[in-house]
Scaffold this motif. Structure first.
Motif, short mmCIF file in Angstrom:
data_model
loop_
_atom_site.label_atom_id
_atom_site.label_comp_id
_atom_site.label_asym_id
_atom_site.label_seq_id
_atom_site.Cartn_x
_atom_site.Cartn_y
_atom_site.Cartn_z
N SER A 271 0.82 -1.21 0.00
CA SER A 271 0.00 0.00 0.00
C SER A 271 0.86 1.26 0.00
O SER A 271 0.35 2.36 -0.12
CB SER A 271 -0.94 -0.01 1.21
OG SER A 271 -0.17 -0.05 2.38
N THR A 272 2.16 1.07 0.16
CA THR A 272 3.05 2.25 0.15
C THR A 272 3.29 2.74 -1.28
O THR A 272 3.74 3.85 -1.48
CB THR A 272 4.40 1.93 0.82
OG1 THR A 272 5.00 0.85 0.11
CG2 THR A 272 4.21 1.56 2.27
N ASN B 76 1.98 4.14 -4.58
CA ASN B 76 0.78 4.87 -4.92
C ASN B 76 0.43 4.65 -6.40
O ASN B 76 0.80 5.43 -7.26
CB ASN B 76 1.00 6.36 -4.63
CG ASN B 76 -0.31 7.11 -4.56
OD1 ASN B 76 -1.37 6.50 -4.46
ND2 ASN B 76 -0.23 8.42 -4.61
N LYS C 150 -6.01 1.36 -3.49
CA LYS C 150 -5.64 0.76 -2.21
C LYS C 150 -5.58 -0.76 -2.37
O LYS C 150 -6.42 -1.35 -3.04
CB LYS C 150 -6.70 1.15 -1.17
CG LYS C 150 -6.40 0.61 0.22
CD LYS C 150 -7.55 0.88 1.17
CE LYS C 150 -7.32 0.09 2.46
NZ LYS C 150 -8.50 -0.58 2.96
N ALA D 92 -6.06 6.74 -6.45
CA ALA D 92 -5.03 5.89 -5.85
C ALA D 92 -5.64 4.54 -5.47
O ALA D 92 -6.63 4.48 -4.72
CB ALA D 92 -4.43 6.56 -4.63
#
Lengths: 161, 161
Positions: free
Chosen positions: B19-20, B22, B159, B157
């Motif tokens: 999840s880091t 983007n 997730k 973005a």
């Protein structure tokens, strides 16, 4: 005046309430059902579908999305349409559905769902029926969902559930 | 080659799993999720929606309708689409959905649902995204549901749920 075939909502057409009367659905006939959704319904929908969209649980998220309150999942509200059709035509098979979510449904809103037979076509011993499908709130005035459904019915005889 | 963004299904794009990173959704991106429905799911759907269509409980009724086994309610299968969208875009708001139920889904069928971003339009600080929505079975070959969904996303973005 439009002919109405209702289940337990309207008392104005009690002569349809006996299953011994063989009413056949015709173009223009409307079948209705009302429902009020609860937070418990939203929670059960989330558990069943594995959909944990915070929109339906977190008031801050709902407000960020522009809602005054937490909205009921649209697909849960839309389940009223196959429910109405199947309750009057057990064994009905869903073929198509279009859904336009026009206004949010909130917990405690009284939702009136109606399906109106628009087109009926016999195919062998079954019937392909196209329905206009609409949900209303605020005294059956504000449209919350609009669309169309097509179902294969085993009979045109309207069962009173 | 089409870009794929998957959650827990495909291992071919593990670089999207953090999840880091983007990742922004773009036209052509596909998000997927698989599910196998059970009789218990059908029962819970019936309790929640008040839809007791015998088609989904009575094998004789299902066979009379031309099915080899008891079919899973189409709207329950279709709930995979908002679930996929919301899991990658929490706070997503459903605007439209069209559904064509092309082949029955039976209990124990492995269903692969996918949503493919076709069109993305920015409206103020939100995004209106149109997705092609499809469910497959039999090794992701046979189409069981086909249609389109439109949703308002709070961000592009992606997730990873």
């Amino acid at each position: 005046m439009k002919p109405h075939l209702t289940n337990s909502i309207s008392s104005s057409l009690k002569h349809f309430s006996s299953s011994t009367i063989n009413v056949l659905i015709k173009p223009g006939h409307i079948l209705k059902q009302a429902r009020i959704f609860s937070f418990s319904d939203i929670s059960e929908y989330s558990n069943l579908t594995h959909d944990s969209n915070p929109l339906h649980f977190d008031l801050k998220c709902a407000k960020n999305a522009g809602f005054a309150d937490i909205p009921v999942p649209g697909m849960l509200v839309a389940s009223l349409f196959p429910r109405i059709i199947a309750s009057h035509f057990p064994g009905a098979v869903y073929v198509k559905q279009t859904l336009e979510f026009k206004t949010p449904v909130f917990v405690r809103d009284r939702i009136m769902a109606e399906v109106k037979a628009n087109n009926i076509r016999q195919i062998k011993d079954k019937y392909l029926v196209k329905f206009a499908t609409t949900c209303f709130k605020d005294g059956d005035i504000v449209v919350v969902i609009d669309g169309e459904a097509t179902a294969i019915l085993p009979t045109l005889a309207v069962k009173q559930p």
